[in-house]
Design a protein around this motif. Sequence first.
Motif, short mmCIF file in Angstrom:
data_model
loop_
_atom_site.label_atom_id
_atom_site.label_comp_id
_atom_site.label_asym_id
_atom_site.label_seq_id
_atom_site.Cartn_x
_atom_site.Cartn_y
_atom_site.Cartn_z
N PRO A 204 26.70 9.31 36.92
CA PRO A 204 27.24 9.18 35.55
C PRO A 204 26.22 8.68 34.54
O PRO A 204 26.43 8.83 33.33
CB PRO A 204 28.38 8.17 35.72
CG PRO A 204 28.04 7.40 36.96
CD PRO A 204 27.33 8.37 37.86
N SER B 129 35.78 13.83 33.64
CA SER B 129 35.66 12.37 33.63
C SER B 129 36.55 11.75 34.70
O SER B 129 37.54 12.33 35.14
CB SER B 129 36.06 11.83 32.25
OG SER B 129 37.46 11.88 32.09
N ALA C 73 30.30 13.15 30.86
CA ALA C 73 31.59 12.95 31.52
C ALA C 73 32.26 14.25 31.91
O ALA C 73 32.85 14.36 33.00
CB ALA C 73 32.51 12.14 30.61
#
Length: 205
Positions: A186, A151, A191
């Motif tokens: 994304p 992430s 993530a």
Amino acid sequence: MTKVDLKKSISAYTAPRGAFEIMDVPPMRYVMIDGHGDPNTSEEYGSAVGAVFTVAYKLKFLSKVELGQDYVVMPLEGLWWSEDMTTFTTARDKSRWSWTMMSLVPEWIEMSHFERAREAAAAKAASPALEQLRMAELSEGTCVQTLHVGSYDDEAPVLDEMHRRFIPDAGLRMRGLHHEIYLADPRRTSAERLRTILRQPVEPA
């Protein structure tokens, strides 16, 4: 017609995972737009990214139809800075970030092509972000970079190690702006599987 993928031909679009490397990045041209604030909550950020890709795809279409050269639209990239760079690491505070979002364009794209693509986009949808777009060259030179998998919020310790350990230990110091290249979307990638190149221009200490 062969479709060119610049990610495969420009070495700066690869980086080692779990290690830092020093490399020379050539000058390249991008569609760019500037802004400020938390990318997760800022309406300005969303409009800026939308404008970048609207024009990037119009440039691709123009190149294919008029120039006979097709290519893969390059991923989103960002230059990030703050008056206090610890807002990216130990004192992380996205509201204090400034940014330039951008996408690389091939060397055969000229300013006249960009201006026409932007005008075509503006004719379909009026947007202040489209008016703020520019095409400009970025010359970074010697840089340190690594591939971060995970992430965006997990980047902080990687950047802290790059800034406070690797770069000084290599006899270098930071200059220019922190640069990120987002190799995964994304919206379609979890993530923990996001892949981001983290880059920092440097010079001898």
